[in-house]
Design an enzyme around this catalytic site. Structure first.
Site, mmCIF file in Angstrom:
data_model
loop_
_atom_site.group_PDB
_atom_site.id
_atom_site.type_symbol
_atom_site.label_atom_id
_atom_site.label_comp_id
_atom_site.label_asym_id
_atom_site.label_seq_id
_atom_site.Cartn_x
_atom_site.Cartn_y
_atom_site.Cartn_z
ATOM 1 N N ASN A 213 0.820 -1.220 0.000
ATOM 2 C CA ASN A 213 0.000 0.000 0.000
ATOM 3 C C ASN A 213 0.855 1.272 0.000
ATOM 4 O OD1 ASN A 213 0.897 -0.133 2.619
ATOM 5 N ND2 ASN A 213 -1.097 -0.524 3.538
ATOM 6 N N ARG B 276 3.360 7.373 11.138
ATOM 7 C CA ARG B 276 2.811 6.903 12.405
ATOM 8 C C ARG B 276 2.605 8.095 13.334
ATOM 9 N NH1 ARG B 276 1.355 3.219 9.999
ATOM 10 N NH2 ARG B 276 1.869 1.021 10.246
ATOM 11 N N GLN C 102 -4.480 3.902 18.430
ATOM 12 C CA GLN C 102 -5.589 3.733 17.500
ATOM 13 C C GLN C 102 -6.509 2.633 17.977
ATOM 14 O OE1 GLN C 102 -3.390 5.378 13.463
ATOM 15 N NE2 GLN C 102 -4.181 3.324 13.452
ATOM 16 N N HIS D 13 -7.346 6.249 10.170
ATOM 17 C CA HIS D 13 -6.224 5.634 9.454
ATOM 18 C C HIS D 13 -6.736 4.895 8.208
ATOM 19 C CE1 HIS D 13 -2.195 3.293 10.019
ATOM 20 N NE2 HIS D 13 -2.394 3.664 8.784
HETATM 21 P P1 NDP Z 1 10.205 1.712 3.367
HETATM 22 O O1 NDP Z 1 10.841 0.663 4.224
HETATM 23 O O2 NDP Z 1 10.267 1.560 1.888
HETATM 24 O O3 NDP Z 1 10.811 3.133 3.709
HETATM 25 C C1 NDP Z 1 11.131 3.544 4.978
HETATM 26 C C2 NDP Z 1 12.287 4.522 4.862
HETATM 27 O O4 NDP Z 1 12.465 5.140 6.130
HETATM 28 C C3 NDP Z 1 13.596 3.864 4.488
HETATM 29 O O5 NDP Z 1 14.153 4.567 3.397
HETATM 30 C C4 NDP Z 1 14.416 4.033 5.755
HETATM 31 O O6 NDP Z 1 15.767 4.218 5.544
HETATM 32 C C5 NDP Z 1 13.851 5.306 6.317
HETATM 33 N N1 NDP Z 1 14.182 5.542 7.724
HETATM 34 C C6 NDP Z 1 14.129 4.678 8.747
HETATM 35 N N2 NDP Z 1 14.505 5.293 9.889
HETATM 36 C C7 NDP Z 1 14.803 6.562 9.555
HETATM 37 C C8 NDP Z 1 15.251 7.682 10.299
HETATM 38 N N3 NDP Z 1 15.503 7.583 11.615
HETATM 39 N N4 NDP Z 1 15.463 8.851 9.639
HETATM 40 C C9 NDP Z 1 15.236 8.948 8.304
HETATM 41 N N5 NDP Z 1 14.815 7.906 7.540
HETATM 42 C C10 NDP Z 1 14.592 6.743 8.177
HETATM 43 O O7 NDP Z 1 8.696 1.806 3.835
HETATM 44 P P2 NDP Z 1 7.461 2.559 3.166
HETATM 45 O O8 NDP Z 1 7.960 3.792 2.520
HETATM 46 O O9 NDP Z 1 6.653 1.614 2.362
HETATM 47 O O10 NDP Z 1 6.613 2.893 4.477
HETATM 48 C C11 NDP Z 1 7.121 3.789 5.466
HETATM 49 C C12 NDP Z 1 6.218 3.820 6.673
HETATM 50 O O11 NDP Z 1 4.967 4.381 6.325
HETATM 51 C C13 NDP Z 1 5.857 2.440 7.242
HETATM 52 O O12 NDP Z 1 6.852 1.949 8.099
HETATM 53 C C14 NDP Z 1 4.574 2.739 7.977
HETATM 54 O O13 NDP Z 1 4.853 3.173 9.289
HETATM 55 C C15 NDP Z 1 3.973 3.887 7.187
HETATM 56 N N6 NDP Z 1 2.818 3.433 6.403
HETATM 57 C C16 NDP Z 1 1.590 4.023 6.636
HETATM 58 C C17 NDP Z 1 0.477 3.580 5.980
HETATM 59 C C18 NDP Z 1 -0.850 4.231 6.179
HETATM 60 O O14 NDP Z 1 -1.879 3.648 5.845
HETATM 61 N N7 NDP Z 1 -0.897 5.448 6.703
HETATM 62 C C19 NDP Z 1 0.527 2.436 5.056
HETATM 63 C C20 NDP Z 1 1.882 1.992 4.777
HETATM 64 C C21 NDP Z 1 2.958 2.447 5.483
HETATM 65 P P3 NDP Z 1 16.778 3.076 5.085
HETATM 66 O O15 NDP Z 1 15.951 1.931 4.557
HETATM 67 O O16 NDP Z 1 17.572 3.785 4.068
HETATM 68 O O17 NDP Z 1 17.488 2.683 6.320
#
Ligand code: NDP
Length: 399
Positions: free
Chosen positions: A147, A284, A313, A332
């Site tokens: 998603n 989140r 939530q 959400h």
């Molecule tokens: P990804 O794993 O593709 O991306 C997460 C990114 O966050 C990675 O690039 C990671 O870095 C980066 N990251 C982690 N920690 C840090 C930090 N401290 N500072 C900066 N960057 C950081 O996941 P998605 O993009 O698919 O999803 C991200 C989040 O969105 C999910 O974990 C979830 O919480 C939320 N989400 C919400 C939804 C909703 O319905 N509202 C649905 C889907 C997701 P790297 O990998 O380079 O270490």
């Protein structure tokens, strides 16, 4: 025989749908990076149906019962009297969606001696105490990418609706008015603004790609630098979040919740943003300090805040984000469109087929495995726990 305990949100108030607004959802076979969408051996649902609510059962009942397993589906997830807590001691597998999360705290994990697998139907497994899962050897898996695009579309919608003051303008029409000056006295164009994402993973980079044609300045910060993205989209990298927020008119948060990001946006960081900046958080709720956001909207430090994620939530009726000024909050929902549900329900089925047939679960779906962060989890999370305070969800009463 395994007990599979599945927590889903309630059916619509008017009952489970008997028809839908559209006859079909587009079939997506690959994501932007080439990863295939879920590939279960079979599905027992029609894509486009409401699968994420209790009666939808993620389309799993026939599959599980044919294999001799017991499926318990409930929305009753909070408090010691809940169906979830009652069934947990016998559960081998727990399935939960971030939209209506069954918080798997260390205390609950201790009450679940048979628990071996926690599946997130969606993305983001912060509702599981990952440290406790690591220590107990529980596998945690989610349906990575299922998603991400759904959320990125929502982010673009929320940025535009805040900057252009869409929601109050809509309300004037519903209320019978034609109050143009009231509508536009907080309305701007996005064109020419500086927009930055905290994290440029699957969602963050999709937001940047979608915003590129809006002729804005693009910025990102992330744990890993992404030279290809910088080149393709002409995005400016910031080594830390402070540097990003100082120059941006709009900030969107797209990082997972883990100990590094919990309460990242507090009074201090929000105070470093440009006055009148907009903050959009679909990642989140707990990445932001709840009261700091409300204070910043009251004082004008933030011109708007929008998102769909809260903590806990469901949010209690008196959660300040329901009543603060200039917000564009929804429950959400961004990652649980009917389109997204079809993908994550198929992904859950794929994970369960692998689990029961003792085949490896895709590496990109793993968050914790073998007593450590694994797969996607090893890349994007840090060990620890972000579930504290989740028991407050029991304060919510529907109606
Ligand atoms: P990804 O794993 O593709 O991306 C997460 C990114 O966050 C990675 O690039 C990671 O870095 C980066 N990251 C982690 N920690 C840090 C930090 N401290 N500072 C900066 N960057 C950081 O996941 P998605 O993009 O698919 O999803 C991200 C989040 O969105 C999910 O974990 C979830 O919480 C939320 N989400 C919400 C939804 C909703 O319905 N509202 C649905 C889907 C997701 P790297 O990998 O380079 O270490």
């Amino acid at each position: 025989m395994a007990n599979v305990l599945c927590v889903l949100y309630d059916d619509p108030v008017g009952g489970y749908p008997t028809s839908y607004a559209r006859g079909e959802v587009p079939k997506i076979e690959r994501y932007y990076d080439g990863q295939t969408t879920p590939t279960p051996e079979r599905i027992d649902f029609t894509p486009g149906e409401l699968l994420g609510s209790v009666s939808g059962e993620l389309g799993l009942r026939r599959f599980l019962e044919e294999r001799g397993h017991r499926l318990i589906v409930t929305s009753d997830k909070d408090g010691p009297e809940s169906v979830f807590e009652r069934e947990l001691p016998e559960a081998e597998i727990v399935i939960s969606q971030p939209f209506w999360p069954a918080y798997l705290t260390a205390e609950r994990i201790a009450e679940a001696p048979r628990l071996k697998l926690a599946v997130t139907a969606g993305i983001g497994s912060d509702h599981v105490d990952l440290q406790a899962a690591i220590e107990r050897g529980i596998t945690v898996a989610e349906v990575t990418y299922s998603n991400s695009i759904s959320v990125s579309e929502h982010v673009v919608m929320m940025i535009l609706s805040l900057v252009r003051n869409y929601i109050p303008s809509y309300q004037w029409v519903v209320d019978g008015g034609w109050n143009i000056a009231d509508c536009v006295s907080r309305a701007y164009d996005l064109e020419g603004m500086q927009v930055g994402t905290v994290a440029a993973g699957r969602i963050g980079s999709a937001v940047l790609r979608r915003l590129k044609p809006f002729e804005v300045g693009l910025h990102y910060t992330d744990r890993h630098r992404l030279p290809e993205l910088e080149q393709d989209l002409n995005v400016t990298y910031h080594p830390d979040v402070e540097s990003l927020v100082r120059v941006c008119d709009v900030v969107t948060i797209n990082a997972p919740l883990h100990p590094e990001t919990e309460h990242l946006f507090d009074d201090e960081l929000i105070g470093k943003m440009k006055r009148g900046a907009y903050l959009v958080n679909t990642a989140r709720g707990k990445i932001c300090d709840r009261d700091a956001v409300a204070r910043a909207l009251e004082s004008g430090q933030l011109a708007g805040y929008a998102g769909d994620v809260w903590f806990p939530q469901p949010a209690p009726k008196d959660h300040p984000w329901r009543a603060m000024p200039h917000h564009g909050m929804t429950p959400h929902t961004s990652g649980t469109t009917l389109s997204a549900q079809a993908r994550y329900a198929a992904g859950v089925r794929e994970i369960l087929e692998c689990w029961f047939d003792e085949r490896p679960i895709r590496d990109e779906y793993l968050i914790v495995d073998g007593g450590k962060l694994a797969g996607a989890g090893a890349h994007s999370y840090s060990p620890g726990n972000a579930t504290s305070g989740s028991d407050e969800a029991a304060r919510f009463t529907a109606g």
